[in-house]
Design a protein around this motif. Structure first.
Motif, mmCIF file in Angstrom:
data_model
loop_
_atom_site.group_PDB
_atom_site.id
_atom_site.type_symbol
_atom_site.label_atom_id
_atom_site.label_comp_id
_atom_site.label_asym_id
_atom_site.label_seq_id
_atom_site.Cartn_x
_atom_site.Cartn_y
_atom_site.Cartn_z
ATOM 1 N N VAL A 144 -6.055 -0.279 1.858
ATOM 2 C CA VAL A 144 -5.285 -0.992 0.832
ATOM 3 C C VAL A 144 -3.768 -0.722 0.919
ATOM 4 C CG1 VAL A 144 -4.904 -1.260 -1.663
ATOM 5 C CG2 VAL A 144 -7.234 -1.341 -0.724
ATOM 6 N N PRO A 145 -3.323 0.553 0.985
ATOM 7 C CA PRO A 145 -1.864 0.736 1.074
ATOM 8 C C PRO A 145 -1.259 0.098 2.316
ATOM 9 C CG PRO A 145 -3.024 2.848 1.300
ATOM 10 C CD PRO A 145 -4.033 1.836 0.875
ATOM 11 N N ALA A 146 -1.991 0.092 3.422
ATOM 12 C CA ALA A 146 -1.481 -0.535 4.645
ATOM 13 C C ALA A 146 -1.338 -2.047 4.444
ATOM 14 C CB ALA A 146 -2.413 -0.236 5.823
ATOM 15 N N LYS A 147 -2.345 -2.675 3.854
ATOM 16 C CA LYS A 147 -2.275 -4.124 3.620
ATOM 17 C C LYS A 147 -1.168 -4.453 2.625
ATOM 18 C CE LYS A 147 -4.671 -6.844 5.224
ATOM 19 N NZ LYS A 147 -4.599 -7.516 6.546
ATOM 20 N N VAL A 148 -1.058 -3.684 1.565
ATOM 21 C CA VAL A 148 -0.006 -3.948 0.566
ATOM 22 C C VAL A 148 1.377 -3.798 1.205
ATOM 23 C CG1 VAL A 148 1.046 -3.118 -1.592
ATOM 24 C CG2 VAL A 148 -1.437 -3.344 -1.428
ATOM 25 N N ALA A 149 1.505 -2.839 2.137
ATOM 26 C CA ALA A 149 2.791 -2.631 2.816
ATOM 27 C C ALA A 149 3.137 -3.786 3.748
ATOM 28 C CB ALA A 149 2.764 -1.313 3.600
ATOM 29 N N GLY A 150 2.135 -4.582 4.109
ATOM 30 C CA GLY A 150 2.396 -5.722 4.988
ATOM 31 C C GLY A 150 2.064 -5.459 6.452
ATOM 32 N N LYS A 153 -1.844 -5.657 11.424
ATOM 33 C CA LYS A 153 -3.203 -5.418 11.902
ATOM 34 C C LYS A 153 -3.685 -4.057 11.428
ATOM 35 C CE LYS A 153 -4.613 -6.990 15.927
ATOM 36 N NZ LYS A 153 -5.084 -7.182 17.317
ATOM 37 N N VAL A 154 -4.709 -4.060 10.576
ATOM 38 C CA VAL A 154 -5.281 -2.820 10.069
ATOM 39 C C VAL A 154 -6.688 -2.670 10.651
ATOM 40 C CG1 VAL A 154 -5.925 -1.482 8.036
ATOM 41 C CG2 VAL A 154 -3.960 -3.041 7.929
ATOM 42 N N ALA A 176 -11.494 -4.877 1.352
ATOM 43 C CA ALA A 176 -10.093 -4.449 1.471
ATOM 44 C C ALA A 176 -9.317 -5.299 2.479
ATOM 45 C CB ALA A 176 -10.023 -2.978 1.858
ATOM 46 N N LYS A 177 -10.023 -6.247 3.126
ATOM 47 C CA LYS A 177 -9.402 -7.156 4.105
ATOM 48 C C LYS A 177 -8.864 -6.451 5.353
ATOM 49 C CE LYS A 177 -8.500 -11.030 1.064
ATOM 50 N NZ LYS A 177 -9.185 -10.450 -0.129
ATOM 51 N N ALA A 178 -9.624 -5.434 5.823
ATOM 52 C CA ALA A 178 -9.294 -4.828 7.125
ATOM 53 C C ALA A 178 -9.392 -5.926 8.170
ATOM 54 C CB ALA A 178 -10.266 -3.693 7.435
#
Lengths: 426, 426
Positions: A144-150, A153-154, A176-178
């Motif tokens: 989640v923090p990685a996706k929110v940060a923009g 590719k997670v 979480a949309k990995a």
């Protein structure tokens, strides 16, 4: 478990307490080095070899495809899916506010504009422990923090469960949309993320907790074109409580931490000997009452202690200890908070047990352990962004500071540095 | 130095360019390990041994005392002192605004308060290169952000210059209000800061650039109760410029970077073959005109290149390269900036050469090199703070998320985690 007056601790006792769980990673570095080199040189075939060796399973395709994720939803209780979704929403909200509080800014003074911008890291790898246990919560806390940060590719990596991914891990990754999920664990997973293989992409940062092989591998790839969050050790809590704290709450919070891992540490600092003993009795009463995960808890007691002193002494000890989790159950916890220097995440008052932060309130549970809270923050949107500085000068702006640049550049012997300014002011 | 169309670069050429200066630290790890262990076990006496061996001088007391600082002011030109003071003021102003842009925050929703606080790291060590050269600017760039962040103890270490500290280094440390200064350099200085000795305090974070022994030592102490900023490699610039850019400015900026170190890298990406050749001619003209630091510059050319393509290709190459310094000298640099993903510090337009950021505009010059700008930011106030999360729930707040905690804790097998919530809701 010792129970003692803070000021009566011998230097040795204090050092042992503070330096809990010094992992001796150096012993396993040679093994991990071999794994990393093999993955670097042989890619997927090395991953297959180690997965067969360590996870006892043949995996041809490490990538989790859409069908497997869809199947995973049918393999777990709907109640768990719903809880993952609700936890996800809270964690996302918290990290979105965190992101909004990161500001791009610029000042403009005398022809000199200077400021900072925000740019996400491009690719992130999230290690999620697995095997027999599974931690959908850790998927949420890393993705989640990685996706929110923009982050573009997670990638989630987690050990296989048989030939398949753990269904709760897959569902959490999907919610979480990995962007990609791979069934690979251990030091070999860290190697894959650090170097890239035929199927697994090289990432720019690797985050998430793991066993000592995973931690050693993270330490060893660090700096070779990949960043890491921080070295992870066993989970721990320190509880500062006064006379009025509810003994039942303190005791169960102590045990909730102790059940994590045989090497977990739980420290209680309180304001009187009587209180310390009352809490200890409550803990023992619960342990003797057929508590679950009793063996793990009994093992954790060796790293644990109940200590007493005045409130200042409790706070000072906590600051030296720098706990991952800090509970403050005192009459005025916000007053105590003012003096707290080092802690990963802080829980105030009687109704904020650590597990709310582990799962549901929205704060992150990937936190610095083993005294790393002295220098690191827990995982956050910050982990996944950079803040480049930007400047733009007018000719007048340049002129106004040219004497500083020219004098210092020439003093440091960097004559062409001085020249680059002079040439512009002719 | 190659001059080539971006789309004509072979994979090998591109890889060599992008992976500039891969330091092979592993070869020197055994030497550095020995130094670190010796410092850890023997403290000051090991420091004396290495200072005699490497700096060729006997030092009894590594600490710089007040008298030596006072003397230092008399040993350098007043103009330099004044330039250090002015640079200090600008750097301090910039970092103070940076600090003001870091916000503590808390939300309060349905009985759940959650947010983040800011706490400085307690002790920081700043490594400042020295010996024959001296870098008062690096003192300012490392000490000032730590002081602005509120670090209690900021320690400067720098190699001795004879038996004394370099006067400019001492004056800069004094102006920046460093708390302690020690005349010690190399891997042994990193060991002293990481483990502490009889005279030098153990710190929580070590920052600042150094040679490969210093960098290797930082990598090796990392994670053992001490944080570091990032691995430092040779300095570098990438310049994106279009037809209208002034060739003189581009050429001198290229050379100003090339004079840093024989391994520096300088890349120019521009929008036509003609422009590339015109810039190359200008660079060669300047080199042939008795330029200062010619040998270093000639050596740097091996890591350097002038490349051309359309503006998108220039930008994409820059993003892959992830330069420490990025100059954008185009008609509309702010438009290009939108597409920049990775860079340590960015300089816009014709009047913003890199040296202004090295010394005087206020931005920090300790920046990620060797592609580390993909994942790291330069030194800043952020480097010296932690942001612990804080939460406080009411009974109703806890109740509202209890189902998530209990369901997920039990799913993960952490029954006492669930219990810690249930006990509070009886």
């Amino acid at each position: 478990m010792i129970i003692k007056k803070i000021t009566d601790l011998t230097d040795e006792e204090k050092t042992t307490l503070i330096n809990r769980n010094k992992m001796n990673l150096e012993n396993i570095y040679p093994i991990v080095r071999e794994i990393l080199d093999n993955v670097k040189n042989n890619g997927d075939s090395a991953l297959k070899e180690y997965t067969k060796k360590f996870d006892k399973v043949d995996i041809d395709d490490f990538k989790v495809h859409k069908e497997e994720i869809e199947k995973a939803y049918n393999r777990i209780d709907y109640k768990i899916i719903e809880a993952i979704e609700k936890a996800h929403d809270n964690i996302k909200s918290f990290h979105e506010i965190q992101f909004k509080n990161l500001k791009e800014w610029e000042i403009n003074k005398n022809g000199i504009k200077a400021g900072q911008i925000i740019r996400p890291i491009e690719k992130a790898g999230c290690y999620v422990p697995g095997g027999r246990a599974f931690y959908p919560s850790t998927v949420l806390m890393t993705v989640v923090p990685a996706k929110v940060a923009g982050v573009e590719k997670v990638v989630v990596v987690s050990p296989p469960n048989g030939t398949e991914g753990n269904p709760a891990t897959l569902v959490a990754s999907d919610i979480a949309k990995a962007d990609e999920i791979y069934k690979i664990g251990g030091a070999q997973a860290i190697g894959a993320l650090a170097y890239g293989t035929e199927t697994i992409p090289k990432v720019d940062i690797i985050v998430g907790p793991g066993n000592i092989f995973v931690t050693a591998a993270k330490m060893m790839v660090y700096g070779n074109n990949v960043a890491i969050d921080f070295p992870a050790g066993p989970s721990e809590v320190l509880i500062i409580c006064d006379e009025k704290a509810n003994n039942d709450y303190v005791a169960i919070d102590f045990l909730a931490q102790a059940e994590h891992d045989p090497n977990s540490s739980c420290i209680i600092t309180t304001t009187s000997k009587e209180k310390a003993e009352a809490i200890k009795n409550k803990i023992m009463e619960l342990i003797n009452k057929n508590i679950k995960r009793k063996e793990i808890i009994n093992s954790s007691l060796k790293n644990s202690a109940i200590l007493y002193g005045n409130l200042d002494e409790c706070i000072n000890l906590s600051n030296e200890y720098a706990p991952e989790h800090l509970e403050i159950i005192t009459e005025n916890p916000r007053e105590v908070l003012k003096y707290i220097k080092n802690a990963g995440s802080i829980f105030l008052g009687s109704y904020s047990p650590v597990p709310v932060g582990d799962y549901a309130s929205g704060t992150n549970h990937v936190l610095p352990t083993s005294r790393c809270a002295k220098m690191y923050s827990g995982l956050s949107v910050d982990t996944f962004i950079k803040k480049p500085t930007v400047q733009e000068l007018t000719k007048e702006g340049l002129e106004s500071i040219s004497d500083i640049v020219i004098t210092l550049a020439e003093a440091e012997g960097l004559y062409n540095h001085a020249e680059s300014v002079k040439k512009r002011l002719i």
